[in-house]
Design an enzyme around this catalytic site. Structure first.
Site, PDB file in Angstrom:
ATOM      1  N   PRO A   1       0.750  -1.059  -0.040  1.00 28.55           N
ATOM      2  CA  PRO A   1       0.132   0.044   0.037  1.00 28.55           C
ATOM      3  C   PRO A   1       0.882   1.213   0.048  1.00 28.55           C
ATOM      4  O   PRO A   1       0.464   2.250  -0.507  1.00 28.55           O
ATOM      5  CB  PRO A   1      -0.833   0.088   1.312  1.00 28.55           C
TER       6      PRO A   1
ATOM      7  N   GLU B   1       7.233   6.589 -16.064  1.00 28.02           N
ATOM      8  CA  GLU B   1       8.570   7.172 -15.355  1.00 28.02           C
ATOM      9  C   GLU B   1       9.478   6.161 -15.211  1.00 28.02           C
ATOM     10  O   GLU B   1      10.748   6.369 -15.287  1.00 28.02           O
ATOM     11  CB  GLU B   1       8.013   8.036 -14.245  1.00 28.02           C
TER      12      GLU B   1
ATOM     13  N   GLY C   1     -17.283  10.364 -31.984  1.00 29.12           N
ATOM     14  CA  GLY C   1     -17.994  11.739 -31.328  1.00 29.12           C
ATOM     15  C   GLY C   1     -18.672  11.347 -30.196  1.00 29.12           C
ATOM     16  O   GLY C   1     -18.303  10.489 -29.335  1.00 29.12           O
TER      17      GLY C   1
ATOM     18  N   GLU D   1       3.049  -3.029 -14.330  1.00 29.64           N
ATOM     19  CA  GLU D   1       4.306  -3.408 -14.599  1.00 29.64           C
ATOM     20  C   GLU D   1       5.564  -2.318 -14.564  1.00 29.64           C
ATOM     21  O   GLU D   1       6.329  -2.559 -15.350  1.00 29.64           O
ATOM     22  CB  GLU D   1       4.495  -4.110 -15.705  1.00 29.64           C
TER      23      GLU D   1
ATOM     24  N   ARG E   1       6.632  -7.047 -18.537  1.00 25.36           N
ATOM     25  CA  ARG E   1       6.476  -5.893 -19.560  1.00 25.36           C
ATOM     26  C   ARG E   1       6.239  -6.178 -20.922  1.00 25.36           C
ATOM     27  O   ARG E   1       5.536  -5.568 -21.693  1.00 25.36           O
ATOM     28  CB  ARG E   1       7.758  -5.322 -19.231  1.00 25.36           C
TER      29      ARG E   1
ATOM     30  N   THR F   1      -3.268  -9.064  -9.282  1.00 21.70           N
ATOM     31  CA  THR F   1      -4.331  -9.447 -10.241  1.00 21.70           C
ATOM     32  C   THR F   1      -4.699 -11.014 -10.024  1.00 21.70           C
ATOM     33  O   THR F   1      -3.516 -11.753  -9.857  1.00 21.70           O
ATOM     34  CB  THR F   1      -3.752  -9.348 -11.494  1.00 21.70           C
TER      35      THR F   1
ATOM     36  N   GLU G   1      10.142  -8.824 -16.477  1.00 21.11           N
ATOM     37  CA  GLU G   1      10.749  -8.553 -17.735  1.00 21.11           C
ATOM     38  C   GLU G   1       9.667  -9.260 -18.719  1.00 21.11           C
ATOM     39  O   GLU G   1       9.304  -8.754 -19.839  1.00 21.11           O
ATOM     40  CB  GLU G   1      11.924  -8.972 -18.210  1.00 21.11           C
TER      41      GLU G   1
ATOM     42  N   ILE H   1     -13.354   9.741 -32.992  1.00 20.87           N
ATOM     43  CA  ILE H   1     -14.045   9.601 -34.333  1.00 20.87           C
ATOM     44  C   ILE H   1     -15.288   9.212 -34.178  1.00 20.87           C
ATOM     45  O   ILE H   1     -16.183   9.453 -34.730  1.00 20.87           O
ATOM     46  CB  ILE H   1     -13.060   8.579 -35.092  1.00 20.87           C
TER      47      ILE H   1
END
Length: 401
Positions: A132, A383, A355, A379, A259, A162, A256, A353
């Site tokens: 947390p 930054e 709208g 992941e 990602r 997850t 890795e 597109i």
């Protein structure tokens, strides 16, 4: 029109797998995804279909009952699944990270015990680093394991799991000071524990509680949870690899892979957003002609398609680099960063597109618009990716003398 995001050099087996997955997505996922997502309903029927296709064992070696396929094959399958519904790709991602970590770092007993059942989808994996209060600062982990005879006692709170509720095996990263004197670098005093549990919420084994699903803006259907350890006792033979102090490196190796997965998800969602945008632009008319014939819309479609192609190429490169056995943190960071940013931009263009109709829940693009932001964070944020990329570039281009 040639389909975007094609991959050169695939084997016949890879092409057959992808064709099967694509058909499954078109027939079994896309028609029901928006309804399930709006109800925040776990896609059990879709998951059962993925198990029948053998996808839970896609990267697990054949000796353990899997298909023994490459990271590239897995990433391309994830791209297809995310094109249908990103939440489904999340369900298999954490499973594969844990399976990969076991394959690369587990003891022989751990591999024999878990991998065959993971390949069959009987054991479902989740992994847990975040807490947390720490976000991306993994070195600040405060959850702790203390040795007690032949067991370890784990205490602490983890965040953003997850598959936290639906999984039956969680790879948990905690601090373990045993054997690591005071002053040891934080990343050298972390250990990954393989925690078996019952699926569901509440107390799922003595000392381990999964409080419930976190309500999210998007990425619904899949369960995202906390994990609370209060005197959780784990036998020493469930330390990943059998030796403490290696958890940080094991997790980073798995990340890795993760990602590359997030990059593939970004490619899949962007591909679907382009499909929706180009289709709607040919059906919607203004000023006496389909809006696709207006130059402003054509420019937007051109930019969207180019971003889809570029992100896909970088994702494929990162997967192939990892498959070759080479270090790929630079390529994975670049792919994750570019694919997630481009995904956000392509989805927003498709939304524009559409709208006013894009704001309606009757249109699929509304769901994609809420899902894309998760990829900017999952992941490792943009930054964090830039930090990884920058440091690796300085390693490669360090001035001599």
């Amino acid at each position: 029109m040639a389909r975007l995001a094609q991959t050169a050099g695939l084997t016949d087996v890879q092409q057959e797998i992808l064709s099967t997955v694509r058909d499954f997505v078109d027939k079994e996922i896309i028609p029901v995804a928006t309804g399930l997502e709006h109800r925040d309903e776990y896609p059990q029927q879709i998951v059962d279909g993925l198990k029948e296709l053998g996808l839970f064992g896609l990267m697990i070696p054949e000796e353990y009952g899997g298909l023994g396929e490459s990271l590239l094959t897995y990433a391309l399958c994830v791209e297809e699944i995310a094109r249908g519904w990103m939440s489904v790709s999340g369900i298999i991602n954490t499973h594969f990270i844990v399976a990969y970590m076991l394959k690369q770092h587990g003891t022989q007993e751990q591999k024999d015990h878990f991998l065959p059942r993971m390949a069959a989808g009987e054991v479902r994996g989740a992994f847990s680093m975040s807490e947390p209060a720490l976000g991306s600062d993994v070195s600040a982990i405060s959850s702790k394991a203390v040795k007690d005879g032949d067991e370890y006692v784990l205490n602490g709170q983890k965040m953003w799991l997850t598959n936290g509720g639906s999984s039956t095996l969680v790879a948990v990263l905690v601090r373990s000071d045993e054997g690591h004197p005071e002053g040891t670098a934080p990343h050298k005093s972390m250990t990954t524990f393989l925690v078996e549990k019952e699926p569901g919420f509440g107390e799922v084994r003595p000392g381990l509680t999964i409080p419930g699903k976190i309500d999210k803006m998007g990425y619904k259907g899949v369960d995202t949870t906390e994990l609370i350890m209060d005197g959780l006792r784990i036998p020493a033979n469930r330390v990943l690899g059998g030796t403490t102090g290696r958890g940080f490196y094991q997790m980073m190796d798995g990340v890795e892979v993760g990602r590359v997965n997030v990059a593939a998800r970004g490619c899949g969602v962007a591909q679907r957003a382009f499909e929706l945008g180009v289709s709607y632009a040919q059906q919607r008319s203004t000023f006496g002609k389909p809006i696709a014939q207006h130059q402003a819309i054509q420019f937007k479609l051109a930019e969207m398609a180019t971003k889809v192609e570029a992100a896909h190429a970088m994702m494929v490169n990162a997967a192939r680099k990892k498959d070759s056995g080479e270090r790929n943190d630079l390529e994975a960071g670049m792919a994750k960063y570019l694919a997630s940013e481009y995904c956000k931009e392509v989805v927003e263009d498709a939304f524009r597109i559409h709208g006013g109709y894009g704001f309606s829940k009757e249109y699929e693009i509304e769901r994609l618009y809420r899902e894309a932001p998760m990829l900017l964070i999952g992941e490792g944020t943009a930054e964090i990716q830039k930090m990884i990329i920058g440091r690796r570039l300085l390693e490669e281009y360090r001035l001599q003398g």
